[in-house]
Design a protein around this motif. Structure first.
Motif, PDB file in Angstrom:
ATOM      1  N   GLN A  91       0.815  -1.203   0.000  1.00  0.00           N
ATOM      2  CA  GLN A  91       0.000   0.000   0.000  1.00  0.00           C
ATOM      3  C   GLN A  91       0.855   1.262   0.000  1.00  0.00           C
ATOM      4  OE1 GLN A  91      -3.338   0.123   2.601  1.00  0.00           O
ATOM      5  NE2 GLN A  91      -3.386   2.333   2.750  1.00  0.00           N
ATOM      6  N   ASN A  92       2.003   1.227   0.654  1.00  0.00           N
ATOM      7  CA  ASN A  92       2.821   2.437   0.751  1.00  0.00           C
ATOM      8  C   ASN A  92       4.169   2.319   0.040  1.00  0.00           C
ATOM      9  OD1 ASN A  92       3.849   0.572   2.511  1.00  0.00           O
ATOM     10  ND2 ASN A  92       4.259   2.018   4.158  1.00  0.00           N
ATOM     11  N   ILE A  93       4.246   1.370  -0.903  1.00  0.00           N
ATOM     12  CA  ILE A  93       5.494   1.203  -1.672  1.00  0.00           C
ATOM     13  C   ILE A  93       5.143   1.016  -3.146  1.00  0.00           C
ATOM     14  CG2 ILE A  93       7.514  -0.232  -2.084  1.00  0.00           C
ATOM     15  CD1 ILE A  93       7.560  -0.945   0.835  1.00  0.00           C
ATOM     16  N   GLU A  94       5.848   1.720  -4.009  1.00  0.00           N
ATOM     17  CA  GLU A  94       5.640   1.611  -5.458  1.00  0.00           C
ATOM     18  C   GLU A  94       7.001   1.493  -6.134  1.00  0.00           C
ATOM     19  OE1 GLU A  94       3.068   1.357  -8.686  1.00  0.00           O
ATOM     20  OE2 GLU A  94       2.396   1.847  -6.647  1.00  0.00           O
ATOM     21  N   TYR A  95       7.101   0.587  -7.114  1.00  0.00           N
ATOM     22  CA  TYR A  95       8.346   0.395  -7.858  1.00  0.00           C
ATOM     23  C   TYR A  95       8.159   0.828  -9.314  1.00  0.00           C
ATOM     24  CZ  TYR A  95       9.541  -2.667  -3.933  1.00  0.00           C
ATOM     25  OH  TYR A  95       9.801  -3.167  -2.679  1.00  0.00           O
ATOM     26  N   LYS A  96       9.131   1.567  -9.834  1.00  0.00           N
ATOM     27  CA  LYS A  96       9.135   1.981 -11.239  1.00  0.00           C
ATOM     28  C   LYS A  96      10.546   1.787 -11.797  1.00  0.00           C
ATOM     29  CE  LYS A  96       4.878   3.331 -10.864  1.00  0.00           C
ATOM     30  NZ  LYS A  96       3.803   2.502 -11.484  1.00  0.00           N
ATOM     31  N   GLN A  97      10.627   1.282 -13.015  1.00  0.00           N
ATOM     32  CA  GLN A  97      11.949   1.028 -13.591  1.00  0.00           C
ATOM     33  C   GLN A  97      12.624   2.300 -14.080  1.00  0.00           C
ATOM     34  OE1 GLN A  97      12.525  -2.372 -16.095  1.00  0.00           O
ATOM     35  NE2 GLN A  97      10.732  -3.437 -15.291  1.00  0.00           N
ATOM     36  N   SER A  98      11.817   3.296 -14.469  1.00  0.00           N
ATOM     37  CA  SER A  98      12.373   4.577 -14.903  1.00  0.00           C
ATOM     38  C   SER A  98      11.405   5.687 -14.518  1.00  0.00           C
ATOM     39  CB  SER A  98      12.625   4.580 -16.421  1.00  0.00           C
ATOM     40  OG  SER A  98      11.402   4.352 -17.116  1.00  0.00           O
ATOM     41  N   TRP A  99      11.890   6.917 -14.553  1.00  0.00           N
ATOM     42  CA  TRP A  99      11.050   8.042 -14.130  1.00  0.00           C
ATOM     43  C   TRP A  99      10.197   8.560 -15.278  1.00  0.00           C
ATOM     44  CZ3 TRP A  99       8.836  10.333 -10.261  1.00  0.00           C
ATOM     45  CH2 TRP A  99       8.289  11.604 -10.437  1.00  0.00           C
ATOM     46  N   HIS A 100       8.963   8.888 -14.960  1.00  0.00           N
ATOM     47  CA  HIS A 100       8.059   9.560 -15.894  1.00  0.00           C
ATOM     48  C   HIS A 100       7.255  10.563 -15.070  1.00  0.00           C
ATOM     49  CE1 HIS A 100       4.741  10.326 -18.651  1.00  0.00           C
ATOM     50  NE2 HIS A 100       5.483   9.816 -19.620  1.00  0.00           N
ATOM     51  N   ASP A 101       6.997  11.752 -15.628  1.00  0.00           N
ATOM     52  CA  ASP A 101       6.288  12.785 -14.872  1.00  0.00           C
ATOM     53  C   ASP A 101       4.895  12.341 -14.412  1.00  0.00           C
ATOM     54  OD1 ASP A 101       8.420  14.442 -15.047  1.00  0.00           O
ATOM     55  OD2 ASP A 101       7.548  15.837 -16.502  1.00  0.00           O
ATOM     56  N   LYS A 118       9.965  19.551  -9.227  1.00  0.00           N
ATOM     57  CA  LYS A 118       8.613  19.336  -9.754  1.00  0.00           C
ATOM     58  C   LYS A 118       7.613  19.079  -8.630  1.00  0.00           C
ATOM     59  CE  LYS A 118       9.918  17.800 -14.364  1.00  0.00           C
ATOM     60  NZ  LYS A 118       9.946  16.713 -15.362  1.00  0.00           N
ATOM     61  N   ILE A 119       8.022  18.338  -7.632  1.00  0.00           N
ATOM     62  CA  ILE A 119       7.142  18.078  -6.483  1.00  0.00           C
ATOM     63  C   ILE A 119       6.796  19.388  -5.776  1.00  0.00           C
ATOM     64  CG2 ILE A 119       7.009  16.988  -4.208  1.00  0.00           C
ATOM     65  CD1 ILE A 119       8.757  14.726  -5.318  1.00  0.00           C
ATOM     66  N   LYS A 120       7.789  20.211  -5.564  1.00  0.00           N
ATOM     67  CA  LYS A 120       7.574  21.479  -4.861  1.00  0.00           C
ATOM     68  C   LYS A 120       6.772  22.463  -5.699  1.00  0.00           C
ATOM     69  CE  LYS A 120      10.053  25.232  -2.521  1.00  0.00           C
ATOM     70  NZ  LYS A 120      11.393  25.758  -2.133  1.00  0.00           N
ATOM     71  N   ASN A 121       7.103  22.593  -6.988  1.00  0.00           N
ATOM     72  CA  ASN A 121       6.453  23.588  -7.832  1.00  0.00           C
ATOM     73  C   ASN A 121       5.025  23.221  -8.213  1.00  0.00           C
ATOM     74  OD1 ASN A 121       8.810  25.110  -7.806  1.00  0.00           O
ATOM     75  ND2 ASN A 121       9.593  24.186  -9.694  1.00  0.00           N
ATOM     76  N   LEU A 122       4.748  21.939  -8.411  1.00  0.00           N
ATOM     77  CA  LEU A 122       3.433  21.515  -8.884  1.00  0.00           C
ATOM     78  C   LEU A 122       2.474  21.147  -7.754  1.00  0.00           C
ATOM     79  CD1 LEU A 122       4.485  19.328 -11.945  1.00  0.00           C
ATOM     80  CD2 LEU A 122       3.510  21.635 -11.977  1.00  0.00           C
ATOM     81  N   MET A 123       3.014  20.791  -6.583  1.00  0.00           N
ATOM     82  CA  MET A 123       2.137  20.378  -5.481  1.00  0.00           C
ATOM     83  C   MET A 123       2.326  21.194  -4.208  1.00  0.00           C
ATOM     84  SD  MET A 123       2.024  16.208  -5.896  1.00  0.00           S
ATOM     85  CE  MET A 123       3.680  15.994  -6.558  1.00  0.00           C
TER      86      MET A 123
END
Length: 437
Positions: free
Chosen positions: A5-15, A58-63
């Protein structure tokens, strides 16, 4: 380690993964790992410097929030860890709100979004002032009926001599002289004038949902609905079994009144008033009630079958109903439904979440097709129980002839029904007769 529930895995970054960060911030927080596969194995990222610079901004500016972004290494492969804290205020991404539920990211819209924003503001729907309403819209008869009920339970102080406005003030149903939504739902003359979905639709169906025979709509406040829905059910939709003890006539309802009453009350106290109306369907062998709004977070379907914490969606409505003696405040409503059915010799009610709402189903007896299938019976056994039930008995030879099977197969089938306590056996071999219990 698989995703949680509180963990997510991604192989590469996407916005697009900013939505997951927003969802974590609006839920219980969590972590996103960039450079890991779905099983949590490190696959690494080549150009890690660029996302390390861009992601925090991006986290700071968009959220408008901050997150801890760490560069980690395992087996000479780099991956990024993003740690997101839970926020007590609603967080949006480009004007949209996301929420992490289980292992799924959801966009909140409509009713779900309204409830989320109210909760974050420390409010519930029913505690909001209704500026269109005045005390002219309050049904004094319902208020008096409520006071009579509450006096019997002894949960309220003495309100004798107080005006309706003074009573509502003590019940927290007004704010600065204005009525709250809960006041309209509980005591309004015509709640549908303010909220069009505050009614209960009752339908009588035959074999399935496509075969509607007749229907009714009951409108009014909670006090009125509780009384009128029960009366309508007994007058038009349900029958009472009549027996005699000496000279006394005894009427036994098809379903326990306690269970029906709790179903209706629970639907009105816990439902979402921003969704659809409450729906009650009556069939030959069962009755169910569905209301908008799923279970509160942290409460499972299994928890409803045992003692559990009470987490009402409409806190003010629930509080007034508790003080009036209409409900308990200990999460025992569903337990009362289950126990009253068991005491009446009926199957355990079915409690499910369906179509964005919650549904309770009461079954008339243990010998319906649905109930029999749940016992693991084959098609012959189910058909025989239904076909011969009115006759009260079935013989071994009848079973052989009807289903064109051997004596041995018939004895096996019927013996299993005896073992499951659906039939009793009399006689031996081909002369054996099986009686319904």
């Amino acid at each position: 380690m698989p995703e949680q529930q509180n963990i997510e895995y991604k192989q590469s970054w996407h916005d697009d993964y900013l939505k997951w960060i927003c969802g974590f911030a609006n839920a219980q927080g969590g972590k996103i790992y960039i450079g890991k596969d779905d099983s949590g194995n490190v696959v690494g990222i080549e150009d890690y410097k660029r996302p390390m610079d861009e992601i925090p901004n991006k986290i700071k500016n968009l959220m408008g929030i901050t997150a801890e972004v760490n560069l980690l290494q395992e087996n000479e492969k780099h991956f990024i860890e993003i740690i997101v804290q839970a926020y007590s205020v609603p967080i949006s991404l480009r004007g949209r709100y996301y929420y992490r539920s289980g292992s799924v990211k959801q966009e909140l819209t409509g009713t779900a979004l309204n409830e989320f924003l109210l909760k974050r503001a420390g409010q519930t729907w029913d505690n909001v002032v209704e500026p269109r309403a005045t005390f002219v819209d309050i049904d004094e008869k319902s208020v008096k009926e409520y006071l009579v009920i509450s006096k019997e339970k002894g949960r309220l102080p003495n309100f004798e001599g107080l005006t309706t406005e003074e009573i509502f003030d003590k019940l927290h149903l007004i704010e600065d002289g204005q009525l709250k939504r809960a006041a309209i739902i509980l005591f309004g003359k015509d709640p549908c004038r303010f909220y069009p979905n505050v009614f209960v639709k009752i339908g009588r169906f035959a074999k399935d949902d496509t075969d509607l025979r007749y229907q009714d709509v009951e409108e009014g406040n909670i006090i009125v609905l509780l009384r009128n829905v029960l009366e309508r059910l007994y007058q038009k939709y349900l029958i009472k079994n009549i027996t005699f003890e000496g000279m006394y006539r005894i009427e036994t309802p098809e379903y326990p009144t306690i269970a029906l009453r709790e179903m209706i009350l629970n639907s009105m106290v816990h439902r979402s008033y921003m969704g659809s109306f409450t729906q009650m369907r009556v069939y030959d062998d069962k009755i169910n009630l569905w209301n908008e709004g799923g279970l509160p977070e942290g409460i499972s379907l299994e928890a409803l079958k045992r003692s559990h914490k009470s987490k009402p969606r409409n806190l003010l409505i629930a509080d007034v109903c508790f003080k009036g003696g209409l409900i308990d405040a200990w999460g025992r409503g569903t337990i009362s439904i289950i126990n009253s059915c068991k005491e009446a010799g009926l199957p355990e009610p079915e409690l499910i979440e369906e179509d964005g709402g919650f549904m309770v189903t009461l079954f008339k007896n243990n010998l319906t097709e649905d109930q029999l299938k749940k016992l693991g019976l084959n098609e012959r056994q189910v058909d025989a129980i239904i076909f011969y039930r009115s006759k009260g008995e079935i013989t071994n030879s009848e079973y052989v002839k009807k289903y064109n099977i051997s004596d041995r197969t018939a004895r096996t089938d019927l013996t299993e029904l005896v073992d499951k306590e659906l039939l009793t056996r009399e006689g031996e071999y081909k002369l054996t007769t099986y009686h319904f219990r």
